[in-house]
Design a protein around this motif. Structure first.
Motif, PDB file in Angstrom:
ATOM      1  N   LEU A   1      -9.694  -4.715   8.826  1.00 53.47           N
ATOM      2  CA  LEU A   1      -8.722  -4.979   9.880  1.00 53.47           C
ATOM      3  C   LEU A   1      -7.355  -5.091   9.233  1.00 53.47           C
ATOM      4  CD1 LEU A   1     -10.562  -7.713  11.963  1.00 53.47           C
ATOM      5  CD2 LEU A   1     -10.414  -5.284  12.439  1.00 53.47           C
ATOM      6  N   ASP A   2      -6.377  -4.460   9.821  1.00 54.14           N
ATOM      7  CA  ASP A   2      -5.039  -4.450   9.234  1.00 54.14           C
ATOM      8  C   ASP A   2      -4.221  -5.614   9.774  1.00 54.14           C
ATOM      9  OD1 ASP A   2      -2.749  -3.776   7.912  1.00 54.14           O
ATOM     10  OD2 ASP A   2      -2.240  -2.102   9.232  1.00 54.14           O
ATOM     11  N   PHE A   3      -3.757  -6.471   8.873  1.00 55.38           N
ATOM     12  CA  PHE A   3      -2.923  -7.612   9.234  1.00 55.38           C
ATOM     13  C   PHE A   3      -1.502  -7.437   8.721  1.00 55.38           C
ATOM     14  CE2 PHE A   3      -7.088  -9.379   9.781  1.00 55.38           C
ATOM     15  CZ  PHE A   3      -6.943 -10.290  10.798  1.00 55.38           C
ATOM     16  N   GLY A   4      -1.092  -6.202   8.498  1.00 58.37           N
ATOM     17  CA  GLY A   4       0.257  -5.949   7.990  1.00 58.37           C
ATOM     18  C   GLY A   4       0.216  -5.586   6.519  1.00 58.37           C
ATOM     19  N   VAL A   5       1.371  -5.563   5.897  1.00 58.72           N
ATOM     20  CA  VAL A   5       1.492  -5.129   4.513  1.00 58.72           C
ATOM     21  C   VAL A   5       0.624  -5.990   3.588  1.00 58.72           C
ATOM     22  CG1 VAL A   5       3.108  -4.733   2.609  1.00 58.72           C
ATOM     23  CG2 VAL A   5       3.838  -4.347   4.975  1.00 58.72           C
ATOM     24  N   LYS A   6      -0.304  -5.326   2.913  1.00 57.49           N
ATOM     25  CA  LYS A   6      -1.192  -5.954   1.929  1.00 57.49           C
ATOM     26  C   LYS A   6      -1.961  -7.148   2.476  1.00 57.49           C
ATOM     27  CE  LYS A   6       1.445  -4.480  -2.065  1.00 57.49           C
ATOM     28  NZ  LYS A   6       2.026  -4.855  -3.326  1.00 57.49           N
ATOM     29  N   LYS A   7      -2.188  -7.162   3.765  1.00 54.63           N
ATOM     30  CA  LYS A   7      -2.919  -8.285   4.351  1.00 54.63           C
ATOM     31  C   LYS A   7      -4.171  -7.806   5.086  1.00 54.63           C
ATOM     32  CE  LYS A   7       0.947 -11.439   4.851  1.00 54.63           C
ATOM     33  NZ  LYS A   7       1.691 -12.293   5.730  1.00 54.63           N
ATOM     34  N   SER A   8      -4.747  -6.701   4.654  1.00 50.84           N
ATOM     35  CA  SER A   8      -5.971  -6.217   5.275  1.00 50.84           C
ATOM     36  C   SER A   8      -7.114  -7.168   4.947  1.00 50.84           C
ATOM     37  CB  SER A   8      -6.303  -4.811   4.783  1.00 50.84           C
ATOM     38  OG  SER A   8      -5.325  -3.912   5.229  1.00 50.84           O
ATOM     39  N   LYS A   9      -7.958  -7.396   5.921  1.00 54.08           N
ATOM     40  CA  LYS A   9      -9.115  -8.276   5.757  1.00 54.08           C
ATOM     41  C   LYS A   9     -10.361  -7.510   6.159  1.00 54.08           C
ATOM     42  CE  LYS A   9      -6.690 -11.941   4.754  1.00 54.08           C
ATOM     43  NZ  LYS A   9      -6.673 -12.495   3.437  1.00 54.08           N
ATOM     44  N   LYS A  10     -11.471  -7.885   5.565  1.00 48.48           N
ATOM     45  CA  LYS A  10     -12.731  -7.232   5.883  1.00 48.48           C
ATOM     46  C   LYS A  10     -13.615  -8.173   6.682  1.00 48.48           C
ATOM     47  CE  LYS A  10     -12.704  -4.286   1.840  1.00 48.48           C
ATOM     48  NZ  LYS A  10     -13.391  -3.900   0.612  1.00 48.48           N
ATOM     49  N   VAL A  11     -14.080  -7.679   7.819  1.00 45.55           N
ATOM     50  CA  VAL A  11     -15.040  -8.411   8.635  1.00 45.55           C
ATOM     51  C   VAL A  11     -16.409  -8.122   8.035  1.00 45.55           C
ATOM     52  CG1 VAL A  11     -16.013  -8.659  10.941  1.00 45.55           C
ATOM     53  CG2 VAL A  11     -13.613  -8.073  10.670  1.00 45.55           C
ATOM     54  N   ASP A  12     -17.221  -9.154   7.840  1.00 46.43           N
ATOM     55  CA  ASP A  12     -18.522  -8.952   7.204  1.00 46.43           C
ATOM     56  C   ASP A  12     -19.352  -7.901   7.939  1.00 46.43           C
ATOM     57  OD1 ASP A  12     -18.266 -10.800   5.014  1.00 46.43           O
ATOM     58  OD2 ASP A  12     -18.412 -12.402   6.493  1.00 46.43           O
ATOM     59  N   TYR A  13     -19.506  -8.064   9.241  1.00 47.33           N
ATOM     60  CA  TYR A  13     -20.189  -7.060  10.063  1.00 47.33           C
ATOM     61  C   TYR A  13     -19.444  -6.926  11.379  1.00 47.33           C
ATOM     62  CZ  TYR A  13     -24.140  -7.494   6.885  1.00 47.33           C
ATOM     63  OH  TYR A  13     -24.933  -7.526   5.776  1.00 47.33           O
ATOM     64  N   THR A  14     -19.358  -5.699  11.847  1.00 46.24           N
ATOM     65  CA  THR A  14     -18.785  -5.422  13.155  1.00 46.24           C
ATOM     66  C   THR A  14     -19.807  -4.612  13.927  1.00 46.24           C
ATOM     67  OG1 THR A  14     -16.581  -5.341  12.179  1.00 46.24           O
ATOM     68  CG2 THR A  14     -16.823  -4.443  14.388  1.00 46.24           C
ATOM     69  N   ILE A  15     -20.235  -5.143  15.053  1.00 41.73           N
ATOM     70  CA  ILE A  15     -21.160  -4.424  15.914  1.00 41.73           C
ATOM     71  C   ILE A  15     -20.303  -3.676  16.928  1.00 41.73           C
ATOM     72  CG2 ILE A  15     -23.055  -4.622  17.567  1.00 41.73           C
ATOM     73  CD1 ILE A  15     -23.886  -7.172  15.959  1.00 41.73           C
ATOM     74  N   MET A  16     -20.505  -2.358  16.967  1.00 40.16           N
ATOM     75  CA  MET A  16     -19.625  -1.471  17.721  1.00 40.16           C
ATOM     76  C   MET A  16     -20.244  -1.061  19.056  1.00 40.16           C
ATOM     77  SD  MET A  16     -17.214  -1.232  15.453  1.00 40.16           S
ATOM     78  CE  MET A  16     -16.215   0.163  15.916  1.00 40.16           C
ATOM     79  N   LYS A  17     -19.361  -0.756  19.988  1.00 42.04           N
ATOM     80  CA  LYS A  17     -19.747  -0.175  21.275  1.00 42.04           C
ATOM     81  C   LYS A  17     -18.687   0.846  21.640  1.00 42.04           C
ATOM     82  CE  LYS A  17     -21.554   0.388  25.327  1.00 42.04           C
ATOM     83  NZ  LYS A  17     -22.505   1.431  25.483  1.00 42.04           N
ATOM     84  N   ASP A  18     -19.069   2.085  21.792  1.00 46.80           N
ATOM     85  CA  ASP A  18     -18.145   3.172  22.139  1.00 46.80           C
ATOM     86  C   ASP A  18     -16.952   3.240  21.192  1.00 46.80           C
ATOM     87  OD1 ASP A  18     -19.763   3.904  24.302  1.00 46.80           O
ATOM     88  OD2 ASP A  18     -18.726   2.508  25.658  1.00 46.80           O
ATOM     89  N   GLY A  19     -17.209   3.064  19.909  1.00 50.39           N
ATOM     90  CA  GLY A  19     -16.170   3.173  18.899  1.00 50.39           C
ATOM     91  C   GLY A  19     -15.247   1.977  18.774  1.00 50.39           C
ATOM     92  N   GLU A  20     -15.498   0.933  19.534  1.00 51.70           N
ATOM     93  CA  GLU A  20     -14.673  -0.286  19.489  1.00 51.70           C
ATOM     94  C   GLU A  20     -15.521  -1.471  19.039  1.00 51.70           C
ATOM     95  OE1 GLU A  20     -11.411  -0.764  20.137  1.00 51.70           O
ATOM     96  OE2 GLU A  20     -11.064   1.344  20.573  1.00 51.70           O
TER      97      GLU A  20
END
Length: 164
Positions: A55-74
């Motif tokens: 997930l992008d939180f701005g300049v050099k502040k990207s964070k990783k979600v451990d798991y993301t369960i998706m539905k229709d690409g979201e």
């Protein structure tokens, strides 16, 4: 196999392997990923479950979600994992920050033993954030967990809830 039987077998496996689960990464892989699979999600299909989605939180502040369960690409459900010995406090977690950057409707904060389910409205609220649903797989009989999940299946059925 019925849900209660799967959870029962999983609870027995957890008790046996817990002494070897010495890191957050092992907690994710040995405890959380199998549970996501038991709930009916295909953990090997990146269009359904993504591991460490950025997930992008701005300049050099990207964070990783451990798991993301998706539905229709979201993103539909965001899963944040802690080490199985860590306590779970939504206020100390990144889960609320993740919701600000996605359209996810549900969140799961877990240490692989205790599972706390939230809605995005609960997480974004400024009030005390009590989970929608909580259980501890070690302290609860498998049949009881299965019954709770069955009674609350609408909360976990992404395909049904996110379709609208």
């Amino acid at each position: 196999m019925e849900l209660k039987d799967e959870i029962g077998q999983f609870a027995v496996r957890i008790k046996k392997m817990l002494p070897q689960v010495q890191s957050e990464d092992l907690t994710r892989n040995a405890l959380v990923m199998p549970f996501i699979q038991i709930l009916g999600f295909d953990v090997f299909n990146p269009s359904e479950v993504q591991s460490e989605a950025v997930l992008d939180f701005g300049v050099k502040k990207s964070k990783k979600v451990d798991y993301t369960i998706m539905k229709d690409g979201e993103p539909a459900i965001l899963v944040e994992c802690k080490h199985h010995e860590d306590s779970l406090d939504i206020n100390d977690s990144r889960l609320s920050k993740y919701f600000r950057k996605t359209k996810a409707k549900y969140g799961l904060l877990t240490n692989g033993l205790e599972y706390r389910f939230y809605t995005e409205k609960m997480v974004r609220s400024k009030k005390k954030q009590e989970p929608l649903f909580v259980f501890n797989i070690k302290d609860t009989k498998a049949a009881t967990i299965a019954k709770m999940l069955e009674e609350h299946k609408d909360y976990f059925n992404v395909k049904q809830n996110i379709a609208s």
